[in-house]
Design a protein around this motif. Structure first.
Motif, mmCIF file in Angstrom:
data_model
loop_
_atom_site.group_PDB
_atom_site.id
_atom_site.type_symbol
_atom_site.label_atom_id
_atom_site.label_comp_id
_atom_site.label_asym_id
_atom_site.label_seq_id
_atom_site.Cartn_x
_atom_site.Cartn_y
_atom_site.Cartn_z
ATOM 1 N N SER A 257 0.804 -1.224 0.000
ATOM 2 C CA SER A 257 0.000 0.000 0.000
ATOM 3 C C SER A 257 0.840 1.280 0.000
ATOM 4 C CB SER A 257 -0.981 0.005 1.165
ATOM 5 O OG SER A 257 -0.313 -0.173 2.382
ATOM 6 N N ASP B 124 -6.234 -4.604 -4.527
ATOM 7 C CA ASP B 124 -6.023 -4.154 -3.151
ATOM 8 C C ASP B 124 -4.566 -4.400 -2.775
ATOM 9 O OD1 ASP B 124 -8.732 -3.381 -2.519
ATOM 10 O OD2 ASP B 124 -9.219 -5.522 -2.551
ATOM 11 N N LEU B 125 -3.800 -3.333 -2.663
ATOM 12 C CA LEU B 125 -2.356 -3.438 -2.444
ATOM 13 C C LEU B 125 -1.992 -3.964 -1.063
ATOM 14 C CD1 LEU B 125 -1.127 -0.197 -4.227
ATOM 15 C CD2 LEU B 125 -1.236 -2.538 -5.122
ATOM 16 N N GLU B 126 -2.924 -3.995 -0.140
ATOM 17 C CA GLU B 126 -2.621 -4.547 1.182
ATOM 18 C C GLU B 126 -2.942 -6.037 1.257
ATOM 19 O OE1 GLU B 126 -6.114 -2.600 0.416
ATOM 20 O OE2 GLU B 126 -4.424 -1.394 0.987
#
Length: 164
Positions: free
Chosen positions: A54, A147-149
């Protein structure tokens, strides 16, 4: 792995040549057209944990073409990020069918010898203009947003088209 048993892919870690760090990944591949659309071979990694990207805006990698591909214009490389925000089962099972699969497309296998760099924005959706595109070919639909997380891994796919 080769699609439908066609082609081969092998990799080793080598100390030299390298652009940065202590070494590089050397990949040798042979792609066979096993379907009307073409064929592929791939390597990848899926983690038990989640990678949190993120704080990043891009992802990049260096590659060294030792010899351009023999089927000029037919092959390309895909970097596929595997995202698990909506995964409910088989979240660590290769090749990532329980995960959202976001593709990039790079026509780099015809390039001349030497080191080259690819940098891609870490933005993904089901829009075909997104840097990482959820094509719908494999994996789960999920929420249609990278979703980068929730990154679980990646695949490097070497593809040949069906024009042969």
């Amino acid at each position: 792995r080769g699609y439908n048993g066609g082609g081969s892919i092998n990799y080793t870690y080598v100390v030299s040549p390298a652009v940065q760090g202590n070494g590089s990944l050397r990949i040798e591949y042979d792609i066979e057209q096993t379907e009307s659309w073409g064929g592929l071979v791939e390597i990848g990694h899926i983690a038990n944990e989640t990678y949190v990207l993120s704080g990043a805006s891009t992802i990049s990698f260096w590659y060294n073409i030792e010899q351009p591909q023999s089927s000029v214009g037919r092959g390309h490389l895909r970097l596929i990020l595997l995202e698990g925000s909506d995964c409910s089962q088989d979240c660590e099972a290769p090749p990532g069918q329980g995960l959202e699969n976001y593709y990039t497309f790079h026509n780099i296998l015809d390039e001349g010898p030497g080191w080259h760099k690819v940098t891609v924005e870490l933005i993904g959706s089901d829009n075909d203009t997104a840097p990482f595109w959820r094509t719908g070919w494999t994996g789960q639909v999920g929420n249609r947003v990278l979703d980068l997380e929730s990154i679980k891994g990646f695949r490097l796919e070497f593809n040949i088209d069906g024009s042969g």
